[in-house]
Design a protein around this motif. Structure first.
Motif, PDB file in Angstrom:
ATOM      1  N   ILE A  87       0.829  -1.205   0.000  1.00 36.05           N
ATOM      2  CA  ILE A  87       0.000   0.000   0.000  1.00 36.05           C
ATOM      3  C   ILE A  87       0.869   1.263   0.000  1.00 36.05           C
ATOM      4  O   ILE A  87       0.913   2.002  -0.978  1.00 36.05           O
ATOM      5  CB  ILE A  87      -0.961   0.018   1.210  1.00 36.05           C
ATOM      6  CG1 ILE A  87      -1.847  -1.235   1.208  1.00 36.05           C
ATOM      7  CG2 ILE A  87      -1.815   1.288   1.180  1.00 36.05           C
ATOM      8  CD1 ILE A  87      -2.748  -1.355   0.004  1.00 36.05           C
ATOM      9  N   LEU A  88       1.593   1.497   1.104  1.00 39.25           N
ATOM     10  CA  LEU A  88       2.357   2.736   1.212  1.00 39.25           C
ATOM     11  C   LEU A  88       3.454   2.846   0.150  1.00 39.25           C
ATOM     12  O   LEU A  88       3.758   3.946  -0.322  1.00 39.25           O
ATOM     13  CB  LEU A  88       2.962   2.866   2.603  1.00 39.25           C
ATOM     14  CG  LEU A  88       1.981   3.147   3.744  1.00 39.25           C
ATOM     15  CD1 LEU A  88       2.731   3.309   5.059  1.00 39.25           C
ATOM     16  CD2 LEU A  88       1.152   4.386   3.467  1.00 39.25           C
ATOM     17  N   ASP A  89       4.037   1.731  -0.204  1.00 36.39           N
ATOM     18  CA  ASP A  89       5.111   1.756  -1.199  1.00 36.39           C
ATOM     19  C   ASP A  89       4.611   2.277  -2.549  1.00 36.39           C
ATOM     20  O   ASP A  89       5.399   2.778  -3.348  1.00 36.39           O
ATOM     21  CB  ASP A  89       5.713   0.358  -1.350  1.00 36.39           C
ATOM     22  CG  ASP A  89       7.074   0.396  -2.039  1.00 36.39           C
ATOM     23  OD1 ASP A  89       7.852   1.330  -1.745  1.00 36.39           O
ATOM     24  OD2 ASP A  89       7.357  -0.482  -2.860  1.00 36.39           O
ATOM     25  N   GLN A  90       3.299   2.162  -2.769  1.00 38.24           N
ATOM     26  CA  GLN A  90       2.733   2.651  -4.022  1.00 38.24           C
ATOM     27  C   GLN A  90       2.692   4.179  -4.065  1.00 38.24           C
ATOM     28  O   GLN A  90       2.438   4.769  -5.118  1.00 38.24           O
ATOM     29  CB  GLN A  90       1.315   2.088  -4.212  1.00 38.24           C
ATOM     30  CG  GLN A  90       1.228   0.579  -4.159  1.00 38.24           C
ATOM     31  CD  GLN A  90       2.225  -0.092  -5.093  1.00 38.24           C
ATOM     32  OE1 GLN A  90       2.250   0.206  -6.283  1.00 38.24           O
ATOM     33  NE2 GLN A  90       3.039  -0.991  -4.561  1.00 38.24           N
ATOM     34  N   GLY A  91       2.938   4.798  -2.917  1.00 36.25           N
ATOM     35  CA  GLY A  91       2.923   6.253  -2.877  1.00 36.25           C
ATOM     36  C   GLY A  91       4.248   6.892  -3.235  1.00 36.25           C
ATOM     37  O   GLY A  91       4.333   8.126  -3.316  1.00 36.25           O
ATOM     38  N   ARG A  92       5.286   6.080  -3.476  1.00 38.00           N
ATOM     39  CA  ARG A  92       6.593   6.669  -3.748  1.00 38.00           C
ATOM     40  C   ARG A  92       6.642   7.378  -5.100  1.00 38.00           C
ATOM     41  O   ARG A  92       7.268   8.432  -5.227  1.00 38.00           O
ATOM     42  CB  ARG A  92       7.701   5.624  -3.670  1.00 38.00           C
ATOM     43  CG  ARG A  92       9.097   6.260  -3.825  1.00 38.00           C
ATOM     44  CD  ARG A  92      10.240   5.315  -3.520  1.00 38.00           C
ATOM     45  NE  ARG A  92      10.170   4.890  -2.138  1.00 38.00           N
ATOM     46  CZ  ARG A  92      10.009   3.623  -1.760  1.00 38.00           C
ATOM     47  NH1 ARG A  92       9.912   2.678  -2.667  1.00 38.00           N
ATOM     48  NH2 ARG A  92       9.946   3.310  -0.492  1.00 38.00           N
ATOM     49  N   GLU A  93       6.005   6.818  -6.103  1.00 38.53           N
ATOM     50  CA  GLU A  93       6.069   7.455  -7.426  1.00 38.53           C
ATOM     51  C   GLU A  93       5.338   8.801  -7.461  1.00 38.53           C
ATOM     52  O   GLU A  93       5.880   9.775  -7.994  1.00 38.53           O
ATOM     53  CB  GLU A  93       5.552   6.505  -8.503  1.00 38.53           C
ATOM     54  CG  GLU A  93       6.422   5.272  -8.708  1.00 38.53           C
ATOM     55  CD  GLU A  93       7.905   5.618  -8.885  1.00 38.53           C
ATOM     56  OE1 GLU A  93       8.224   6.549  -9.668  1.00 38.53           O
ATOM     57  OE2 GLU A  93       8.748   4.975  -8.237  1.00 38.53           O
ATOM     58  N   PRO A  94       4.127   8.907  -6.904  1.00 32.67           N
ATOM     59  CA  PRO A  94       3.519  10.248  -6.823  1.00 32.67           C
ATOM     60  C   PRO A  94       4.377  11.228  -6.013  1.00 32.67           C
ATOM     61  O   PRO A  94       4.465  12.408  -6.366  1.00 32.67           O
ATOM     62  CB  PRO A  94       2.176   9.989  -6.131  1.00 32.67           C
ATOM     63  CG  PRO A  94       1.868   8.571  -6.424  1.00 32.67           C
ATOM     64  CD  PRO A  94       3.190   7.868  -6.446  1.00 32.67           C
ATOM     65  N   LEU A  95       5.010  10.734  -4.958  1.00 32.41           N
ATOM     66  CA  LEU A  95       5.874  11.596  -4.157  1.00 32.41           C
ATOM     67  C   LEU A  95       7.083  12.037  -4.966  1.00 32.41           C
ATOM     68  O   LEU A  95       7.491  13.207  -4.918  1.00 32.41           O
ATOM     69  CB  LEU A  95       6.327  10.862  -2.895  1.00 32.41           C
ATOM     70  CG  LEU A  95       7.320  11.596  -1.992  1.00 32.41           C
ATOM     71  CD1 LEU A  95       6.739  12.933  -1.526  1.00 32.41           C
ATOM     72  CD2 LEU A  95       7.700  10.736  -0.791  1.00 32.41           C
ATOM     73  N   ARG A  96       7.657  11.133  -5.712  1.00 37.46           N
ATOM     74  CA  ARG A  96       8.810  11.464  -6.568  1.00 37.46           C
ATOM     75  C   ARG A  96       8.423  12.574  -7.556  1.00 37.46           C
ATOM     76  O   ARG A  96       9.169  13.513  -7.784  1.00 37.46           O
ATOM     77  CB  ARG A  96       9.258  10.213  -7.333  1.00 37.46           C
ATOM     78  CG  ARG A  96      10.573  10.384  -8.091  1.00 37.46           C
ATOM     79  CD  ARG A  96      10.861   9.210  -9.027  1.00 37.46           C
ATOM     80  NE  ARG A  96      10.585   7.932  -8.433  1.00 37.46           N
ATOM     81  CZ  ARG A  96      11.379   7.292  -7.589  1.00 37.46           C
ATOM     82  NH1 ARG A  96      12.527   7.849  -7.244  1.00 37.46           N
ATOM     83  NH2 ARG A  96      11.045   6.109  -7.101  1.00 37.46           N
ATOM     84  N   GLU A  97       7.241  12.442  -8.129  1.00 36.76           N
ATOM     85  CA  GLU A  97       6.776  13.439  -9.099  1.00 36.76           C
ATOM     86  C   GLU A  97       6.608  14.812  -8.452  1.00 36.76           C
ATOM     87  O   GLU A  97       6.966  15.834  -9.042  1.00 36.76           O
ATOM     88  CB  GLU A  97       5.470  12.977  -9.735  1.00 36.76           C
ATOM     89  CG  GLU A  97       5.622  11.766 -10.643  1.00 36.76           C
ATOM     90  CD  GLU A  97       4.298  11.272 -11.187  1.00 36.76           C
ATOM     91  OE1 GLU A  97       3.272  11.945 -10.928  1.00 36.76           O
ATOM     92  OE2 GLU A  97       4.281  10.230 -11.863  1.00 36.76           O
ATOM     93  N   LYS A  98       6.069  14.839  -7.241  1.00 37.41           N
ATOM     94  CA  LYS A  98       5.836  16.115  -6.569  1.00 37.41           C
ATOM     95  C   LYS A  98       7.140  16.765  -6.111  1.00 37.41           C
ATOM     96  O   LYS A  98       7.289  17.983  -6.153  1.00 37.41           O
ATOM     97  CB  LYS A  98       4.888  15.931  -5.381  1.00 37.41           C
ATOM     98  CG  LYS A  98       3.453  15.663  -5.789  1.00 37.41           C
ATOM     99  CD  LYS A  98       2.882  16.822  -6.610  1.00 37.41           C
ATOM    100  CE  LYS A  98       1.439  16.569  -7.003  1.00 37.41           C
ATOM    101  NZ  LYS A  98       0.862  17.693  -7.788  1.00 37.41           N
TER     102      LYS A  98
END
Length: 433
Positions: free
Chosen positions: A108-119
């Motif tokens: 779950i949380l690991d899927q948030g790394r790419e949106p975070l990278r983009e931001k």
């Protein structure tokens, strides 16, 4: 035990992961409307004009628990506190993770790394494929320092005013591999960019491969002319590593515009992200030649993600970065920089008028922002720092290093001018004794 409606609702929200960049982010829930209203009220004010508008900044201050602390924290250059919504986000993600760690963290949380990278890339004005997320500037810059192929006799230029962890990394390579680490020495403050650039230029030899430069000097807040140094270095075929620990999240710039080849920073300083968060930027064409600090299945691949094979880490802390970015963006880069500079000048200009008090930082905008060094005749930095803490409950950082002897003062956007008046009053009382 039966699950309560609130607990069932929490499970439901956990599964869909209302992340920091979704419509269900904590920022949108708690602050977006208020920020929009404030923005409309002061939309006609420039960043410089709004820097001294206490109505606007009192709204920002209220978001930080540190603003009500009995201890006046003027060592934000070390580690900055976070707004409450960042703390709440980390708490939310931590509770989620502990329901079933290997599931909620990795699936779950690991899927948030790419949106975070983009931001983060959007904040830095760069390509997401050049951004790696890690734990601090030391990790980011050590990855580059130890990851570059250098041969015995190759030369690196730095300065004795760089950050110790970076200097020690180069010294270790010199000791172990025989590279040559040459260090310049500066007498800050310096208000001449060309003089600084010439110092690096004169140190270059045919064997120079790398220049390591600190964007904002940790000790006294001197802003270095990084763009000019990079341009000069590239004309001579030399690559540049930039330590941006005290610039990212504070100064208004895009990383690629600096002209560097490598950039590392901590996010737990002026971005106010959770403690233990950092970021590195590597120019895309250099990624494949930098060996990762932690092993990767293909260490020569040109994928920035090879620098993120850290094993188990704090996913809640990492995802908390997102809410810090939301909060930062709502303020605006230039507004934040101008407020920070205003706060430094607010106290430093007054202190500079007190007999026996010395300011060790330029007050010109081009050469400093929020960090400044101060000393009192007849007092060592250690005694001044400890007296400010014990007698006045003001937390600063003493610096007695090489040719620098002062106390570092670094406020933040949650700092009130009235609190800086406390500092000036304390300096005046101590200087008069």
């Amino acid at each position: 035990m039966r699950n309560s409606p609130n607990r069932r609702n929490f499970f439901k929200k956990s599964i869909v992961l209302a992340g920091a960049f979704s419509s269900g982010s904590l920022f949108n829930e708690l602050h977006a409307k208020d920020f929009e209203e404030k923005a409309n009220i002061y939309k006609d004010l420039s960043p410089t004009e709004i820097a001294s508008n206490e109505d606007y900044w009192s709204f920002i201050q209220q978001a930080y628990p540190a603003s009500s602390s009995p201890l006046l924290n003027l060592n934000n250059g070390g580690v900055s506190p976070s707004p409450q919504l960042v703390l709440d986000a980390v708490d939310r993600y931590s509770k989620m993770s502990n329901l079933a760690p290997s599931y909620y963290m990795w699936r779950i949380l690991d899927q948030g790394r790419e949106p975070l990278r983009e931001k983060l890339a959007q904040l830095g004005g760069c390509d997401p494929e050049e951004i790696a997320i890690n734990r601090n500037a030391t990790e980011a810059l050590n990855t580059v320092i130890h990851g570059l192929d250098l041969n015995k006799g190759d030369e690196v230029i730095g300065s004795i005013q760089d950050y110790p962890n970076m200097m020690n990394a180069w010294k270790q390579r010199a000791l172990r591999e025989g590279i040559v680490y040459n260090q310049l020495s500066f007498d800050f403050p310096i208000e001449d960019e060309d003089f600084i650039v010439d110092m690096y230029r004169k140190a270059i030899s045919p064997k120079t491969k790398i220049i390591h430069v600190t964007h904002v000097i940790n000790w006294v807040g001197q802003i270095m002319p990084v763009k000019k140094i990079c341009q000069m270095a590239h004309e001579r075929g030399i690559e540049v590593i930039v330590d941006g620990a005290h610039s990212f999240g504070l100064l208004d710039f895009d990383i690629p515009d600096l002209g560097a080849d490598y950039f590392g920073t901590s996010l737990h300083k002026y971005l106010s992200a959770p403690i233990g968060t950092g970021m590195m930027w590597v120019k895309k064409e250099h990624i494949s030649k930098v060996w990762p600090l932690f092993c990767d299945q293909d260490p020569t691949r040109g994928d920035i993600r090879k620098f993120e094979t850290l094993g188990t880490r704090s996913f809640p802390i990492e995802q908390g970065i997102g809410e810090a970015v939301n909060f930062h963006n709502a303020i605006g880069r230039k507004r934040k920089e101008e407020r920070a500079r205003y706060l430094k000048n607010y106290w430093a200009e007054k202190a500079n008028e007190i007999p026996g008090v010395n300011i060790h930082t330029s007050l010109k905008a081009a050469f400093s922002c929020v960090i400044a060094g101060v000393s009192i005749d007849g007092m060592t930095p250690r005694v001044l720092e400890s007296t400010l803490l014990k007698t006045y409950k003001i937390h600063t950082s003493p610096v007695s290093y090489e040719n620098i002897d002062c106390v570092r003062v670094s406020p933040h956007v949650y700092t009130k001018p009235a609190e800086l008046d406390r500092l000036v009053k304390a300096l005046g009382e101590l200087a008069s004794k």
